[in-house]
Scaffold this motif. Structure first.
Motif, PDB file in Angstrom:
ATOM      1  N   LEU A 327     -81.162 -52.547 -32.593  1.00  0.00           N
ATOM      2  CA  LEU A 327     -80.480 -51.927 -33.723  1.00  0.00           C
ATOM      3  C   LEU A 327     -79.778 -50.635 -33.319  1.00  0.00           C
ATOM      4  O   LEU A 327     -78.680 -50.334 -33.800  1.00  0.00           O
ATOM      5  N   ARG A 328     -80.393 -49.879 -32.428  1.00  0.00           N
ATOM      6  CA  ARG A 328     -79.861 -48.568 -32.076  1.00  0.00           C
ATOM      7  C   ARG A 328     -78.734 -48.626 -31.049  1.00  0.00           C
ATOM      8  O   ARG A 328     -78.120 -47.598 -30.765  1.00  0.00           O
ATOM      9  N   VAL A 329     -78.447 -49.804 -30.511  1.00  0.00           N
ATOM     10  CA  VAL A 329     -77.278 -49.961 -29.652  1.00  0.00           C
ATOM     11  C   VAL A 329     -76.054 -50.370 -30.475  1.00  0.00           C
ATOM     12  O   VAL A 329     -74.923 -50.341 -29.983  1.00  0.00           O
ATOM     13  N   LEU A 330     -76.265 -50.697 -31.736  1.00  0.00           N
ATOM     14  CA  LEU A 330     -75.161 -51.191 -32.566  1.00  0.00           C
ATOM     15  C   LEU A 330     -74.015 -50.192 -32.765  1.00  0.00           C
ATOM     16  O   LEU A 330     -72.894 -50.625 -33.031  1.00  0.00           O
ATOM     17  N   PRO A 331     -74.217 -48.856 -32.694  1.00  0.00           N
ATOM     18  CA  PRO A 331     -73.044 -47.967 -32.775  1.00  0.00           C
ATOM     19  C   PRO A 331     -71.979 -48.282 -31.733  1.00  0.00           C
ATOM     20  O   PRO A 331     -70.780 -48.113 -32.000  1.00  0.00           O
ATOM     21  N   LEU A 332     -72.384 -48.750 -30.566  1.00  0.00           N
ATOM     22  CA  LEU A 332     -71.386 -49.135 -29.562  1.00  0.00           C
ATOM     23  C   LEU A 332     -70.563 -50.321 -30.073  1.00  0.00           C
ATOM     24  O   LEU A 332     -69.334 -50.346 -29.921  1.00  0.00           O
ATOM     25  N   ILE A 333     -71.230 -51.280 -30.690  1.00  0.00           N
ATOM     26  CA  ILE A 333     -70.516 -52.447 -31.227  1.00  0.00           C
ATOM     27  C   ILE A 333     -69.644 -52.028 -32.403  1.00  0.00           C
ATOM     28  O   ILE A 333     -68.528 -52.540 -32.578  1.00  0.00           O
ATOM     29  N   GLY A 334     -70.137 -51.089 -33.230  1.00  0.00           N
ATOM     30  CA  GLY A 334     -69.321 -50.601 -34.331  1.00  0.00           C
ATOM     31  C   GLY A 334     -68.044 -49.942 -33.845  1.00  0.00           C
ATOM     32  O   GLY A 334     -66.959 -50.156 -34.403  1.00  0.00           O
ATOM     33  N   GLY A 335     -68.146 -49.136 -32.792  1.00  0.00           N
ATOM     34  CA  GLY A 335     -66.952 -48.527 -32.212  1.00  0.00           C
ATOM     35  C   GLY A 335     -66.007 -49.563 -31.650  1.00  0.00           C
ATOM     36  O   GLY A 335     -64.781 -49.459 -31.803  1.00  0.00           O
TER      37      GLY A 335
END
Length: 543
Positions: A327-335
């Motif tokens: 879940l906490r790696v998802l900001p990379l996917i959001g970017g």
């Protein structure tokens, strides 16, 4: 009177959904297995070498098979081989779920690698046949996001499954997804053209358009080239697999890498001389293909390095479980997704020679910001630089991939995408090996094991999780702090290297990418050739 092009069908987006579903399961499987390895080690009594080959066997099969599969797709049909790869992936997943020994799991993982080798390049090769050039960047953005999404979502899915079911569930999960992708592909993907020519396309027909090439089926297959390429890639991957345990200077590693260099050099010489090569190396004469591919390698090197260290940081230093880590790696996917959406509007206005260096600069900024991480920093800081990294990733990789696709001849899209994917795959393998060594160097340079027994010190030096286990057994808070600080130091070195690579890529992109005028001329010439060869090529409808 000029004939009007047929109106594009909404079914093309459903076809894209089928393609992205196929690459999503490949991305998921690539990371979900890592979560299950500790459980499998206990229940299957697998030793460290067997665990290594559960991952290495997949990587080896994927890397070796990916090179010739594009040519086979060009000759036999992209859709046919893609669906065969999806089916193989599903059956191999079922076999993995039913395995009762480490050897059976290794065999299942190797077959999974063969299926993935067909899925990745051929799903990309179909995109230019489904979408007109105006919509192709958007389709590539969605496809790229799907491939990247599997990396962080894999641990989320794996953690959730292992909390509720047995280890085989991480394989069984792929079966219904593969079945859905197969059914969607059969219904939605464009049909393959007959091997020896085909009837002219009827724009008024409801039948999906053709997606394979006109390449003559009876042209000789370069068996020697396939053997040289396969053996060279095998030696390279085998050598890199042994690096973490043996080190770069071990005789076995040096022998494997030297053999790889010799075999791959012979492969290149062979492919330049035969009339029907497995891969068309003359594609590198086109600046779009050459620099688009190199930029994609730079981007993948940096992003794979980031995804190599960040999950370990989140688990070992911040104490997250596998589910929370994903879940906490998802900001990379959001970017990435935000940049992919923006690139469609930005690239036509600014040009690739501006957008790609900008994306690489943002990727470098995110990595270098992450390289300032201190042991006391929390997740909020990591989320910030991960999002910035993802933004740069999307702005760089989507237009770079579009450049490559624009350079591919209509009749050899599979061979071209196989070459692109193979180069990226091998670059990632070498990059992770090198960055893994850098992480280990930084960790050992700052780890303090004074006062520990030889056995305890060896366990602490092996990994940060090993140090945590020793510290918990000895109630040694100082060792815990030292190990986590040492790991953060090693991670900072890796992120600094990723940032430097991205900066180098930005400089090279700004210097050597074709400008807007030159790119427009080459694209226009390419389109003119394609129109002359197949007048309805980009106007075809799939409904």
């Amino acid at each position: 009177m000029t004939a009007l092009a047929p109106r594009p069908s909404p079914r093309r987006w459903l076809a894209l959904a089928a393609l992205t579903l196929s690459v999503l399961i490949v991305g998921l499987d690539g990371t979900v297995i890592n979560v299950a390895l500790p459980t499998m080690a206990g229940e299957l009594h697998a030793d460290s070498a067997q665990l290594q080959w559960i991952g290495g066997g997949y990587l080896l099969a994927l890397s070796v098979a990916m090179l010739p599969v594009g040519l086979l797709g060009d000759r036999l049909g992209h859709r046919r081989l893609l669906l065969s790869g999806i089916a193989l992936f599903g059956f191999a997943s079922l076999g993995g779920a039913l395995a009762h020994s480490p050897a059976q799991v290794i065999a299942a993982r190797a077959v999974l690698g063969l299926g993935a080798a067909a899925i990745m390049p051929l799903s990309m090769a179909i995109l230019p046949r489904v979408f007109a050039k105006e919509e192709l960047p958007r389709a590539i953005a969605v496809w790229t996001a799907a491939t990247a999404l599997g990396m962080p979502v894999g641990p989320v899915v794996g953690g959730w499954l292992l909390d509720r079911f047995w280890w085989g569930s991480v394989f069984l999960f792929n079966v219904p997804v593969a079945a859905l992708a197969l059914a969607a592909g059969l219904w939605l993907l464009p049909k393959d053209r007959a091997v020896h020519g085909s009837a002219p396309f009827d724009a008024s027909s409801d039948a999906p358009f053709d997606a394979s090439s006109d390449a003559p089926f009876d042209a000789p297959f370069d068996v020697l080239g396939a053997v040289l390429g396969g053996l060279g890639i095998t030696a390279l991957v085998h050598g890199t697999i042994r690096i973490p345990g043996d080190g770069w200077t071990a005789p076995a590693v040096l022998l494997s890498l030297a053999a790889a260099a010799g075999l791959l050099t012979a492969f290149v010489v062979r492919e330049r001389r035969v009339p029907h090569p497995i891969v068309d190396l003359t594609l590198f004469r086109d600046r779009r293909f050459l620099w688009g591919t190199l930029i994609a390698v730079f981007v993948n090197f940096a992003v794979m390095g980031i995804l190599f260290v960040v999950p370990q940081y989140l688990q070992a230093v911040l104490g997250e479980d596998a589910f929370g880590t994903g879940l906490r790696v998802l900001p990379l996917i959001g970017g990435l997704m935000a940049a992919a959406a923006a690139s469609e509007a930005v690239v036509p206005r600014l040009g690739v020679r501006t957008v790609i260096p900008l994306g690489l600069a943002l990727l470098a900024a995110g990595a270098l910001l992450g390289a300032t991480t201190a042991p006391a920093d929390g997740y909020g800081f990591a989320a910030l630089w991960l999002a910035l990294t993802g933004l740069g990733f999307g702005l760089a990789v989507v237009p770079a991939t579009s450049l490559v696709m624009a350079a591919l001849p209509t009749e050899n899209t599979g061979s071209g995408t196989s070459l692109l994917e193979t180069v990226q795959q091998l670059g990632s393998v070498l990059g992770v090996a090198g960055l893994g060594s850098l992480l280990g160097y930084g960790y050992l340079a700052r780890l303090h094991t004074d006062g520990l027994s030889a056995q305890a010190a060896d366990a602490a030096r092996d990994s940060v999780s090993g140090a945590d286990a020793v510290a918990a057994r000895l109630h040694d808070a100082a060792l815990t702090a030292s190990a986590r600080g040492a790991f953060v130091h090693g991670m900072d070195l890796v992120l600094a290297a990723c940032g430097a690579i991205a900066l180098l890529g930005a400089v090279l992109a700004a210097a050597f990418l074709p400008g807007r005028t030159a790119c427009s001329r080459t694209v226009a010439r390419g389109c003119a050739r394609k129109v002359a060869a197949a007048p309805a090529e980009h106007a075809e409808s799939i409904a």
